[in-house]
Structures are given as structure tokens and as C-alpha cells.
Write an enzyme that holds these catalytic residues in place. Structure first.
Site, PDB file in Angstrom:
ATOM      1  N   HIS A  72       1.341  -0.728  -0.007  1.00 46.77           N
ATOM      2  CA  HIS A  72      -0.315   0.229  -0.041  1.00 46.77           C
ATOM      3  C   HIS A  72       0.452   1.500  -0.163  1.00 46.77           C
ATOM      4  O   HIS A  72       1.838   1.279   1.075  1.00 46.77           O
ATOM      5  CB  HIS A  72      -0.565   0.375   1.705  1.00 46.77           C
ATOM      6  CG  HIS A  72      -1.392   1.062   1.197  1.00 46.77           C
ATOM      7  ND1 HIS A  72      -2.435   1.803   0.700  1.00 46.77           N
ATOM      8  CD2 HIS A  72      -1.940   2.441   2.135  1.00 46.77           C
ATOM      9  CE1 HIS A  72      -2.686   2.707   0.665  1.00 46.77           C
ATOM     10  NE2 HIS A  72      -2.336   3.168   1.626  1.00 46.77           N
ATOM     11  N   ASP A 196      -7.183   1.452   2.708  1.00 47.49           N
ATOM     12  CA  ASP A 196      -6.358   2.318   4.560  1.00 47.49           C
ATOM     13  C   ASP A 196      -7.139   2.836   5.053  1.00 47.49           C
ATOM     14  O   ASP A 196      -7.486   4.438   5.427  1.00 47.49           O
ATOM     15  CB  ASP A 196      -5.098   2.514   3.511  1.00 47.49           C
ATOM     16  CG  ASP A 196      -4.279   3.696   4.997  1.00 47.49           C
ATOM     17  OD1 ASP A 196      -4.200   2.599   5.882  1.00 47.49           O
ATOM     18  OD2 ASP A 196      -3.785   3.858   4.630  1.00 47.49           O
TER      19      ASP A 196
END
Length: 918
Positions: A72, A196
Site C-alpha cells: 500500500h 486504508d
């Protein structure tokens, strides 16, 4: 985030921890509850080469554990976008995206069973353009084999709380177009992947995998975290070992099968199970990662950046529209090379969940603003080229970007100038223009040379430089077009400017009012506060007390050491403190405006304003710099108190589109243990919030994303600014203490009072006009002809007829040579007729809708324009809400385009340009 911790698996069904290197990661902010956000894209492709048939083989009689290797990569957070990509400033955070991608490609080539997921196209596209042709071919082959899979496919993994749906669609379109152009069908994502963002909105979500139990013999484990796989060999070497050792236990009777997989392949297996799935109708706000730890502060953090982002969306749509309407002459013209791409990319970056959210470090927030500013420049050139072409003559165009603080050098120094006002809406608009000027009398003439009413208003301040006089006049603007007004100062006349009159605070004074033909607002003569609003058309009278308060930010206490910070909102007590119990007020009344100027303190003031014909009350607030010399962090709110019996309910928008009911201290799908009665009832407000008793409705519209709530019946509040002295322990490691331009913020709240039945028409159309406000461009006049012999044009519309009020032109943008991207949206939901049939389906004829081009061919696509609608398919799911409605056979007739309530339809149109004449 905020601590060094081991990367953990975040899973959807049955949770197991996964091993990985130690890292500093927000995925560990402290450990998140077990959820993994997998949702289908609006149209996912069916089985095909490079698709599901490239998925790994599973064992039907075993528990299949799908390992999903991924990274990420925040597009800015603790470091700027450039610093993250190049891997510099590693003393702040060790992260280098270019090295991650280099390393992953090498590791995938070492073993044909390995797979990897990538998301952030802002980074991948930059890396891609730096590769050799040979490397690009290798990567294309990995994508074709399904071993490198793109999930989501947006330019960024966007925030879901502080983002507007139009900007979300734009950034998704940008990223997915890159994938389509680069990899074709093979690179088309089939799942979204939001692991996220700090909560999930209903507008964003279409499927959320939930539950802590197995419903199939498939489960998933994410293997990765923030900026992982810079040493991909280490990751894959350990995962190879994990797979080999676990699967070896099958010889001893184990029924667990571990395999490399991807989100799409995991969903494919769930789909084949042919189960019935529950449907979630609410959203996942507010998010908390523990008692007293509600992530509701970022709804309001960095309000100046949030406003700049919203303004930039407005300007980008103007830029896109004129580029589409004018064609190549907008890109190459007398002012240079105009280009919408830099602002489009900057706006896409701003949708990242640490950008518009306000949760980055200060130097990164500064860099986000820098990217936006850099994007405005090429768009200003484009607008200049386009306006010169459409107006028929060239002039020195000026874009006054500081009108919110009454600065515009041309209008303040020139004795005469022209004002070109462009309207990006598909319907006519009347707009009050306000420009700072020098003192004097001015004559304003419309596009036909007729004098229009105007006024010069002086602000109640002794500092004429900070608050110069302002010229007001009402501009009548055609749909998707502009009107040109000329302004000339009248020489040797005595100034006739209207100065505000101070109102003494006397208990015997009669109530103070401002009013027009639709609204009357009444102020308490003792306190100077708003006390009552009347809708005179409906004869509705509502006591409304509005003023400013502040919450003292917690720095931790005996119950929890959690402090308020960029992410977290946690006041140290439930009751806020008033900024002041009264306001010093000044009154302005002219034929064009009525204003009450309220001064609450040295750092908080407001102007309550009414223009003729306006059906809403405008509250322009100015807050900051918030004083913290007393060592108390402060979170400032504007609160409206009424006697409405609202039964614990209030309503907020979802990313500027759908409306969701909120209930105080309640969640629709689980039992809430409320540990923070204030912060735990805050929700994101992108464009509006309202309360109603079923008969009367009070709606407040915002000019940026803010946090808001109704903490007691009849009350409504919005957080306008916050300044904090302590970090909240979520990784940023610096307090939210803005200085400079971000410390002082000005904004607007638009207040509507109407019947509950008719309110939707007001707030839907007003929100559309607020998000896509007219663009003001100035010029000194007297420019040269664009083409000899072409008569000048003072007014222009890009449409041959106005769009109906229920239809919003969401996108008009250039898509390439002789092709434009067109999105049309029905902006009313079922049941929002407002007595005007606004929720009914609408049919449009697109053939001759536009004035500068003719549509020669029309193709309908999915929302993000990466698939033709007729060719798109998606996985079919059985839900507990009953069978999916049968879709009618697809036919496309450009003369007969029907929009159902809340439907968005996207088209690629081949166009033939017309001569732009007078």
C-alpha cells in the site's frame, strides 16, 4: 502508524495473523479490526484470458487460504509524492516506490506461481514511463498471465469521507484510462480495494465482505502493508516457505490448502459457491479503532486545503468544458499551450486518503497545495485561448484567485475593465458578482450595453487595505456559457458607497431584520445573534439561534490517554464553550444586498447576507488564527439551535450525492458501545446536513467537507476549524498546528428553511450551484480581433437548450481528437419530487444539444469510460433482498436518452466541429 509493529493480515472471513517484516505502518494504527474492503466495480468483466481463467487451482474439499501479496503506497503522507517515489528523506520514513516495483517484477519472474496486487496508478504510471521497452513487455506479459493484478485502478486509493463523488469519478477515470491504454482488457481491474481509508461511505461501496466465520471453503489473508516489498525476494521467499510447509501437512490429514491468489480470484471462488449474501445499506462511519478513539477529526482537518480542493474541482470542470467546447484552439492559441491534464492529475492526487483528509504532515500538505497551484496555470492558459476564440478578440485575461480575501489588482486599480463570467451548469443562473474596487461610483453594462443596477459596499473596518470597497452587480448567465459585463468608474462624482451602520446594543431596541421577497432573518438586539428565520413563501417561522462554540481538545485523561489530533476528535468535555455570548454588529442595506456583520472576537466573525431573489440565507464566517496561548487546543463549531422535535435523527449527504439518515448513539447493524457522546456522533458532511420534524426542514449546505452532527434534538453543528497542541498517535507525529495561510479560514454556510416535502428541490439545486459556481475572469478591454472580420461576441452558450433542473451535466471533457467524454446525471432520488415532478425519469435528445459541435457517433460506456456498456458484464450475486431486476435489452438512441432517478450515464461521443461565428 505511529509505532513500529509487525504487518498483520486484515481479512474478511475468519482472521489469522500473517507474518511479515517489521515496519512503520498506518495499517497498524493500532491494529485494525478485521475487515477487508473488497467490492465489485460497477462493471466487472466476465471470464476471459488474463481474467478468471488465469486464477490458481483450488482444492474443492479443503479450506483454501488465498494469500494476497500487496503493497500500500500512500500518494503522500509523511513524505511528499516525489519523496516517496524516489525513496529520499528516508530519515522520515523508509519508503521508495520505484524500488518496490523494480523488486516485485524481479521476484515474480523468479517463480511462475507468485502473484502480486498493485493499486496506486499515480506511482505505477510514473514508474512505467521510466522503463525500457523490454521491461514494459515483460510487465505486459505478467499482467496478461494474471500474475500482476491491478485492483481498484484509480490514480489513488481515495478517501471516502472528505471527497466529492464527482472528484472520485474523475480520479478513477484517470487511473483506469491509463490501464486501458497500456494493457487493454488484461489490465482492467475487476475488484476495488480500499484497505486504508478511515471508514467507508455508502456512495463508494457496493459490496462489503463481513462476518467472522466461514461461509465457504475459501478465506483470504492479505500479505503486505505500507510501502512493503522493497525487498520482494525476502517477502516471497518466506511466503514460498509458508505455502510449502502448510501444504505438506496435507499428507498427515490437514485440510488446509494455501495458495498465492488475488482479490479477483478470491471473489470468483465466492461467486461460484452460489450463496445468498446480505446487503448492507448504511455505511461505515464513524470509524473507531478503540474506546474513545473516533476518527472523526479528519472530517474537518485543514479546512483551507479542503476548500482549495473543492475550488480546484470547480475550476477543473470549467477547464474541461471549454476544452471540449472549443477543441484544439483551446490547447494551442495566442496565449500559449493550454492543458487540463496537470490540474486533472493534481486533483486526482488530492483525493488520496491522506491529502484532502488533512492527515498528512505540514510540508506534505504544502506540497499538495503546490501541485494544485501548478495545475491551475495551464488551465488558465486554456481558458484564455478558449475565451478569445469564443469572444472573437484577444485580451489580457486576469484570474483573481484571491477574491475570498477581497484582492484583485485589476478591479482595484483600473478605471474601466470587463468581467467575463462563465457558468458551468447546464441551466441559466443569476449570480451576484462581488469585486474589490477603489472608492467611487461605477457604471456596469450587460452584454447588450444596457446599464444594470450596481452598488459599492464598504466593509465595517478601519483597515481599507484589508477590507476594500466591493462592487456588486447581478450577472445573468446562459447555460454552459458566459456573459461579458463592462465596468467603468464615473469620474468626479462623490463616492456613493454604502457604509455599514453600527447597531448599538440596547435592550429596548426593536428586533433587527434583513429580508427579501422570500426570506426574513431576525436578530436579537441584545446579543446580535440570529434568532429567527421565516420562509415567507410557505409562511414558515422557525426560531433559530446560531453562534460559534469551541471544544477544548483532550490531551488524554484517566479514561484514556487518547488526544485529539489530525485524525481523532476527542473533546475533554461534552459541552462546548461559547466564543462569545454576544456579537458586535453592523448593518448594511442596499437595493442589491442586506448584510449583518457580526464580530464575536478578534479571531471569529461572520457576515449574514441576503441578495434579492435568493431563497437561502448566506453565512460567511471567518475564523482564525485560533489562539492557543492558553495551552488549550480548540475545535471550533458553528451551531444552530431550534425547537424542532427531531427524535434523535439528522441527515447527511454521502460524498455529495445520496442522503443518509443518522441517529444519535445508534448504529443500524450492530449494538453501539458509545464511549464518546460528541465525537462518536460526528459524521462527514460533504455538501449538506439537515434536521426535520417531518413538517419543517432546516438544511445547511457547506462549501467544503466538514464534520457535523446533531447532539440534541433541534440542534445542528458543523466544525469549521481546529488547531491542536498534541499529536493523536496515528503516525503523523506532529500536532495539527497550521500557521501561515492555513491558520485563517473563511467559508460559507447556506441555510435553507422549507417544508420537508419541498426541501429536496432547494438543497439539490443549490448544492449543484455551490459545487460548480460561475468562474469570474477579468480583462482590461480593448484587445485585438481574434480573426479579422469576425464580429465580437459578448454572450455565449454551449447548449442549444437548457437541461431540465433534474439533470446535471457531471462531465464534459475532451477525450482525444474529435471525441468528448460526456456524463449526464439525474440528481434527484425517488421521493424527492418537491411538488415539481423532479424525481420522474427524464428523456433527452443529445443529437443537437451542443452549439459548437454535432455528435456524429455515440457510444455508452461504464461509469469510468473504460468499457462499452453493451460489452460489459459483472459477476451475478444472489442477495437476501430478492432477485435482481431484469435488465431490459440494451439499445442506444442519441435522440432518446432516458435517465432514471439518481442514474449516471456515461458516453464517448465522436463530434464534428462547427464554425464559431458571431
Amino acid at each position: 502508524m505511529g509505532a513500529y509493529a509487525r504487518a498483520s493480515g486484515v481479512c474478511a472471513r475468519g482472521c489469522l495473523d500473517s507474518a511479515g517484516p517489521w515496519t512503520m505502518s498506518r495499517a497498524l494504527r493500532p491494529p485494525l479490526p478485521p475487515l477487508c474492503f473488497f467490492l465489485l466495480l460497477l462493471a466487472a468483466a466476465g471470464a476471459r484470458a488474463g481474467g478468471y481463467e488465469t486464477c490458481p487451482t483450488v482444492q474443492p474439499n479443503m479450506l483454501n487460504v488465498h494469500l494476497l501479496p500487496h503493497t500500500h503506497d500512500d500518494v503522500g503522507w509523511l513524505k511528499t509524492v516525489d519523496q516517496y517515489f524516489y525513496g529520499i528523506k528516508n530519515d522520515i520514513q523508509h519508503a521508495g516506490v520505484q524500488y518496490i516495483l523494480d523488486s516485485v517484477i524481479s521476484a515474480l519472474l523468479a517463480d511462475p506461481t507468485r502473484r502480486f496486487i498493485y493499486v496506486e496508478i499515480a506511482f505505477f504510471s510514473r514508474w512505467w514511463h521510466q522503463q525500457t521497452n523490454a521491461t514494459q513487455e515483460v510487465v505486459r506479459d505478467l499482467v496478461r498471465q494474471g500474475r500482476l493484478e491491478f485492483a481498484n485502478g484509480g490514480w489513488v486509493m481515495n478517501d471516502e469521507a472528505a471527497t466529492h463523488y464527482g472528484a472520485i469519478v474523475d480520479q478513477m477515470t484517470l487511473g483506469l484510462r491509463f490501464l486501458e491504454d497500456t494493457f487493454g482488457n488484461d489490465g482492467r481491474p475487476r475488484v476495488a480495494w480500499h484497505i486504508d481509508p478511515f471508514g467507508h461511505s455508502r456512495e463508494q461501496a457496493s459490496l462489503f465482505a463481513q462476518g467472522r466465520y466461514y461461509r465457504t471453503n475459501h478465506t483470504v489473508m492479505t500479505m503486505g502493508s505500507d510501502f512493503q516489498y522493497e525487498n520482494a525476494n525476502m517477502w516471497f521467499k518466506n511466503l514460498d516457505k509458508l505455502i510449502r510447509l502448510v501444504n505438506a501437512q496435507q499428507a498427515k490429514g490437514s485440510s488446509v490448502h494455501v495458495l498465492y491468489s488475488t482479490p479477483a480470484c478470491y471473489l470468483w471462488e465466492l461467486n461460484k459457491a452460489n450463496l445468498t449474501w446480505s446487503v448492507k445499506h448504511d455505511d461505515f462511519f464513524p470509524y473507531a479503532d478503540g474506546p474513545h478513539q473516533f476518527w472523526t477529526g479528519y472530517f474537518s482537518s485543514r479546512p483551507a486545503l479542503k476548500r482549495y480542493e473543492r475550488l480546484s474541482y470547480n475550476f477543473l470542470q470549467v477547464c474541461n468544458q471549454l476544452e471540449a467546447l472549443v477543441g484544439l484552439a483551446a490547447n494551442v492559441g495566442p496565449y500559449g499551450s493550454g492543458d487540463s491534464a496537470p490540474l486533472n492529475e493534481a486533483m486526482a492526487v488530492l483525493q488520496h486518503h491522506d491529502a484532502v483528509s488533512g492527515t498528512s504532515r505540514q510540508h506534505v500538505a504544502n506540497d499538495y497545495a503546490r501541485q494544485l497551484a501548478a495545475g491551475w496555470g495551464p488551465c488558465e492558459v486554456l481558458l484564455s485561448n478558449a475565451l478569445a476564440r469564443l469572444r472573437g478578440f484577444k485580451d489580457h485575461f486576469t484570474f483573481c484567485q484571491q477574491l475570498n480575501i477581497s484582492i484583485c489588482p485589476l478591479s482595484q486599480t483600473a478605471a474601466r475593465f470587463q468581467v467575463i463570467v462563465y457558468n458551468p451548469l447546464g441551466r441559466k443562473v443569476n449570480w451576484m458578482v462581488r469585486l474589490p474596487v477603489s472608492e467611487g461610483v461605477f457604471v456596469v453594462k450587460d452584454p447588450n450595453g444596457r446599464t444594470v443596477p450596481s452598488d459599492v459596499v464598504i466593509f465595517p473596518s478601519s483597515d481599507s487595505q484589508a477590507h476594500p470597497p466591493e462592487l456588486l452587480f447581478s450577472a445573468s448567465l446562459p447555460a454552459l456559457g458566459f456573459s461579458t459585463y463592462s465596468v467603468a468608474q464615473v469620474p468626479r462624482w462623490k463616492p456613493q458607497a454604502r457604509a455599514p451602520q453600527p447597531i448599538p446594543r440596547r435592550s429596548w431596541s426593536p428586533a433587527l431584520t434583513i429580508e427579501n421577497e422570500h426570506i426574513r432573518a431576525t436578530f436579537d438586539p441584545d446579543t446580535g445573534l440570529l434568532m429567527e428565520i421565516m420562509n415567507m413563501n410557505q409562511q414558515l417561522l422557525l426560531p433559530v439561534r446560531q453562534t460559534f462554540f469551541w471544544y477544548n481538545a483532550s490531551i488524554g485523561d484517566n479514561e484514556s490517554d487518547q488526544a485529539s489530533g489530525a485524525y481523532i476528535f476527542r473533546p475533554n468535555q461534552q459541552k462546548p464553550l461559547p466564543v462569545s455570548r454576544w456579537a458586535q454588529i453592523h448593518l448594511v442595506k442596499t437595493p442589491l444586498v442586506q448584510e449583518v456583520h457580526q464580530n464575536f472576537s478578534a479571531w471569529c466573525s461572520q457576515v449574514v447576507r441576503l441578495y434579492p431573489g435568493q431563497r437561502h440565507l448566506e453565512l460567511e464566517w471567518s475564523v482564525g488564527p485560533i489562539p492557543v496561548g492558553d495551552t488549550w487546543g480548540k475545535e471550533v463549531i458553528s451551531r444552530f439551535d431550534t425547537p424542532l422535535e427531531t427524535k434523535g435523527r439528522f441527515y447527511t449527504d454521502s460524498n455529495g450525492r445520496e442522503i443518509l439518515e443518522r441517529r444519535r448513539d445508534y448504529r443500524p447493524t450492530w449494538k453501539l458501545n458509545q464511549t464518546e457522546p460528541v465525537a462518536g456522533n460526528y459524521y462527514p458532511v460533504n455538501t449538506r446536513i439537515y434536521i426535520t420534524d417531518g413538517n419543517m426542514q432546516l438544511t445547511v449546505l457547506t462549501d467544503r467537507s466538514q464534520g457535523g452532527s446533531s447532539l440534541r434534538d433541534g440542534s445542528l453543528e458543523l466544525m469549521v476549524h481546529r488547531r491542536l497542541l498534541k499529536d493523536d498517535g496515528r503516525g503523523v507525529s506532529e500536532p495539527l498546528m497550521e500557521n501561515g495561510s492555513g491558520a485563517w479560514v473563511r467559508g460559507r454556510h447556506l441555510v435553507l428553511l422549507d417544508t420537508a416535502q419541498a426541501a429536496a428541490a432547494g438543497h439539490r439545486l443549490l448544492a449543484e450551484q455551490e459545487v460548480l459556481a460561475p468562474q469570474v475572469v477579468l480583462a482590461p478591454g480593448g484587445g485585438a480581433a481574434y480573426n479579422l472580420g469576425a464580429p465580437p461576441r459578448t454572450q455565449f452558450s454551449g447548449l442549444r437548450r437548457d437541461l431540465p433542473p433534474s439533470v446535471h451535466l457531471l462531465t464534459l471533457a475532451s477525450w482525444g481528437p474529435e471525441m468528448v467524454l460526456l456524463r449526464l446525471e439525474h440528481q434527484f432520488a425517488v421521493g424527492e419530487d418537491s411538488g415539481r415532478n423532479l424525481s420522474a425519469p427524464v428523456t433527452l435528445n443529445l443529437r443537437d444539444l451542443f452549439s459548437t459541435f454535432t455528435i456524429t457517433r455515440l457510444q455508452e460506456t461504464t461509469l469510468v469510460a473504460n468499457q462499452l456498456r453493451e460489452a460489459a458484464s459483472r459477476l451475478k450475486w444472489t442477495t437476501n433482498t430478492g432477485p435482481t431486476p431484469h435488465q431490459t435489452p440494451y439499445q442506444l438512441d442519441p435522440a432518446n436518452i432516458t435517465l432514471e432517478p439518481m442514474e449516471i450515464r456515461t458516453f464517448l461521443a465522436s463530434v464534428q466541429w462547427k464554425e464559431v461565428d458571431g
